[in-house]
Design a protein around this motif. Sequence first.
Motif, PDB file in Angstrom:
ATOM      1  N   ILE A  94      57.330  54.158  92.702  1.00 17.21           N
ATOM      2  CA  ILE A  94      56.443  53.046  93.035  1.00 17.21           C
ATOM      3  C   ILE A  94      56.860  52.436  94.365  1.00 17.21           C
ATOM      4  N   VAL A  95      55.873  52.253  95.258  1.00 16.16           N
ATOM      5  CA  VAL A  95      56.111  51.677  96.576  1.00 16.16           C
ATOM      6  C   VAL A  95      55.070  50.585  96.814  1.00 16.16           C
ATOM      7  N   HIS A  96      55.514  49.398  97.204  1.00 12.04           N
ATOM      8  CA  HIS A  96      54.574  48.317  97.509  1.00 12.04           C
ATOM      9  C   HIS A  96      53.735  48.671  98.736  1.00 12.04           C
ATOM     10  N   GLY A  97      52.518  48.131  98.770  1.00 11.97           N
ATOM     11  CA  GLY A  97      51.592  48.463  99.857  1.00 11.97           C
ATOM     12  C   GLY A  97      52.027  47.981 101.223  1.00 11.97           C
ATOM     13  N   GLY A  98      52.871  46.946 101.263  1.00 16.39           N
ATOM     14  CA  GLY A  98      53.391  46.476 102.535  1.00 16.39           C
ATOM     15  C   GLY A  98      52.395  45.637 103.322  1.00 16.39           C
ATOM     16  N   HIS A  99      52.770  45.299 104.568  1.00 14.93           N
ATOM     17  CA  HIS A  99      51.942  44.385 105.355  1.00 14.93           C
ATOM     18  C   HIS A  99      52.284  44.515 106.833  1.00 14.93           C
ATOM     19  N   VAL A 100      51.404  43.994 107.657  1.00 15.46           N
ATOM     20  CA  VAL A 100      51.708  43.773 109.067  1.00 15.46           C
ATOM     21  C   VAL A 100      51.947  42.274 109.236  1.00 15.46           C
ATOM     22  N   THR A 101      52.439  41.870 110.412  1.00 17.02           N
ATOM     23  CA  THR A 101      52.739  40.460 110.620  1.00 17.02           C
ATOM     24  C   THR A 101      51.505  39.707 111.112  1.00 17.02           C
ATOM     25  N   GLN A 102      51.582  38.391 111.051  1.00 11.94           N
ATOM     26  CA  GLN A 102      50.460  37.540 111.447  1.00 11.94           C
ATOM     27  C   GLN A 102      50.044  37.832 112.890  1.00 11.94           C
ATOM     28  N   GLY A 103      48.746  37.968 113.081  1.00 14.44           N
ATOM     29  CA  GLY A 103      48.213  38.232 114.409  1.00 14.44           C
ATOM     30  C   GLY A 103      48.062  39.697 114.737  1.00 14.44           C
ATOM     31  N   GLU A 104      48.651  40.576 113.922  1.00 11.55           N
ATOM     32  CA  GLU A 104      48.514  42.016 114.151  1.00 11.55           C
ATOM     33  C   GLU A 104      47.275  42.549 113.444  1.00 11.55           C
ATOM     34  N   ASP A 105      46.734  43.622 113.970  1.00 17.79           N
ATOM     35  CA  ASP A 105      45.561  44.259 113.389  1.00 17.79           C
ATOM     36  C   ASP A 105      45.978  45.046 112.145  1.00 17.79           C
ATOM     37  N   PRO A 106      45.423  44.735 110.972  1.00 13.53           N
ATOM     38  CA  PRO A 106      45.777  45.488 109.767  1.00 13.53           C
ATOM     39  C   PRO A 106      45.530  46.990 109.903  1.00 13.53           C
ATOM     40  N   PRO A 127      58.370  65.326  96.470  1.00 18.89           N
ATOM     41  CA  PRO A 127      58.811  66.008  95.253  1.00 18.89           C
ATOM     42  C   PRO A 127      58.276  65.390  93.968  1.00 18.89           C
ATOM     43  N   LEU A 128      57.610  64.254  94.061  1.00 23.26           N
ATOM     44  CA  LEU A 128      56.979  63.602  92.918  1.00 23.26           C
ATOM     45  C   LEU A 128      55.894  62.675  93.453  1.00 23.26           C
ATOM     46  N   PRO A 129      54.994  62.191  92.597  1.00 22.64           N
ATOM     47  CA  PRO A 129      53.925  61.313  93.081  1.00 22.64           C
ATOM     48  C   PRO A 129      54.450  60.004  93.652  1.00 22.64           C
ATOM     49  N   ILE A 130      53.861  59.587  94.768  1.00 23.49           N
ATOM     50  CA  ILE A 130      54.135  58.279  95.356  1.00 23.49           C
ATOM     51  C   ILE A 130      53.022  57.345  94.906  1.00 23.49           C
ATOM     52  N   LEU A 131      53.390  56.293  94.166  1.00 22.66           N
ATOM     53  CA  LEU A 131      52.409  55.383  93.585  1.00 22.66           C
ATOM     54  C   LEU A 131      52.408  54.073  94.369  1.00 22.66           C
ATOM     55  N   ILE A 132      51.331  53.810  95.087  1.00 22.67           N
ATOM     56  CA  ILE A 132      51.218  52.572  95.851  1.00 22.67           C
ATOM     57  C   ILE A 132      50.797  51.449  94.911  1.00 22.67           C
ATOM     58  N   GLU A 133      51.513  50.337  94.989  1.00 25.44           N
ATOM     59  CA  GLU A 133      51.268  49.202  94.094  1.00 25.44           C
ATOM     60  C   GLU A 133      50.565  48.068  94.820  1.00 25.44           C
ATOM     61  N   PHE A 159      45.573  62.761 100.528  1.00 18.77           N
ATOM     62  CA  PHE A 159      46.912  63.336 100.407  1.00 18.77           C
ATOM     63  C   PHE A 159      47.479  63.200  98.996  1.00 18.77           C
ATOM     64  N   GLY A 160      46.647  62.767  98.063  1.00 24.05           N
ATOM     65  CA  GLY A 160      47.083  62.680  96.674  1.00 24.05           C
ATOM     66  C   GLY A 160      47.888  61.454  96.333  1.00 24.05           C
ATOM     67  N   ALA A 161      47.748  60.380  97.108  1.00 25.08           N
ATOM     68  CA  ALA A 161      48.463  59.147  96.801  1.00 25.08           C
ATOM     69  C   ALA A 161      48.091  58.653  95.409  1.00 25.08           C
ATOM     70  N   GLY A 162      49.094  58.190  94.669  1.00 27.73           N
ATOM     71  CA  GLY A 162      48.861  57.621  93.355  1.00 27.73           C
ATOM     72  C   GLY A 162      48.751  56.109  93.432  1.00 27.73           C
ATOM     73  N   PHE A 163      48.331  55.487  92.325  1.00 26.92           N
ATOM     74  CA  PHE A 163      48.157  54.029  92.323  1.00 26.92           C
ATOM     75  C   PHE A 163      48.791  53.408  91.093  1.00 26.92           C
ATOM     76  N   CYS A 164      49.487  52.279  91.321  1.00 29.87           N
ATOM     77  CA  CYS A 164      50.064  51.462  90.258  1.00 29.87           C
ATOM     78  C   CYS A 164      49.370  50.108  90.271  1.00 29.87           C
ATOM     79  N   LEU A 165      48.736  49.761  89.162  1.00 31.85           N
ATOM     80  CA  LEU A 165      48.021  48.490  89.034  1.00 31.85           C
ATOM     81  C   LEU A 165      48.918  47.454  88.383  1.00 31.85           C
ATOM     82  N   ASP A 166      49.203  46.381  89.116  1.00 30.05           N
ATOM     83  CA  ASP A 166      49.990  45.269  88.580  1.00 30.05           C
ATOM     84  C   ASP A 166      49.040  44.116  88.249  1.00 30.05           C
ATOM     85  N   THR A 167      49.010  43.714  86.967  1.00 30.13           N
ATOM     86  CA  THR A 167      48.054  42.693  86.533  1.00 30.13           C
ATOM     87  C   THR A 167      48.404  41.300  87.059  1.00 30.13           C
TER      88      THR A 167
END
Length: 256
Positions: A94-106, A127-133, A159-167
């Motif tokens: 599981i990997v968090h989606g991350g961010h850019v800083t204020q004022g930068e283009d997403p 070697p295993l699925p990467i799940l973006i949260e 590219f086969g990215a996986g997804f993790c849903l956090d409620t």
Amino acid sequence: MSIGAHIHSDDPLGAARERNADVVQFFLGDPQSWKAQPPHPQADALREAGIDVFVHSPYPVNIASTNNRIRIPSRKTVLQYAESAAKTGAKGLIVHGGHVTQGEDPAAGLTNWRKFFERQAEAGGFPLPILIENTAGGDNAMARRFDMLARLWDEVGEFGAGFCLDTCHAFAAGEDLVGIVERVRAITGRIDLVHLNSSRDEFASSRDRHANIATGMIDSAQLAAVVAEAGAPVVVETPAEGQADDIAFLREATGR
């Protein structure tokens, strides 16, 4: 469907038995550290016990960042963690989606995610699925609002990215949990893991503070409905003293 908990990595097998969990999630080392970590020593024991494993990447990881001092070690850390997690027998990282800083283009952050998956695909893949949260706060986040999540999936979905849903994260971000599984699948085509957490704070608070099901702000029936609709492995990342009760509630409420 397997239901379990995020636990400390010292003794995941013992923690799973204490909670009657059939899936566990843990960090391989210090969650605030970039340091490379070896596979977990209980990998064989967990496998023999029939307990599924997911591994969470460290918190400093930010693949979207435009800062080389953050993005480059983030890429290296995810790749190293993916190798160790795979050797631990994990079903996903599981990997968090991350961010850019204020004022930068997403868009720059979205491009960085694409480059990460693209380059690794050229190198033979992960070697295993990467799940973006999905995440709870931040106006410049890649996976907070679902309109931005759709833009992210336009970059990484092929590219086969996986997804993790956090409620809790979705609730804090202002995303209605009613119908959320259908909305997510319309974007990603998949839900590989559910982080089933209630929230200590109100809807759209942008605050990532998890609560046990019985004490949180999210309706327990709605949480159970998400589990039933998703049909994916479930990990509660709630306060440890209530995790066994959370797991038992979800099993009873969903007939699992």
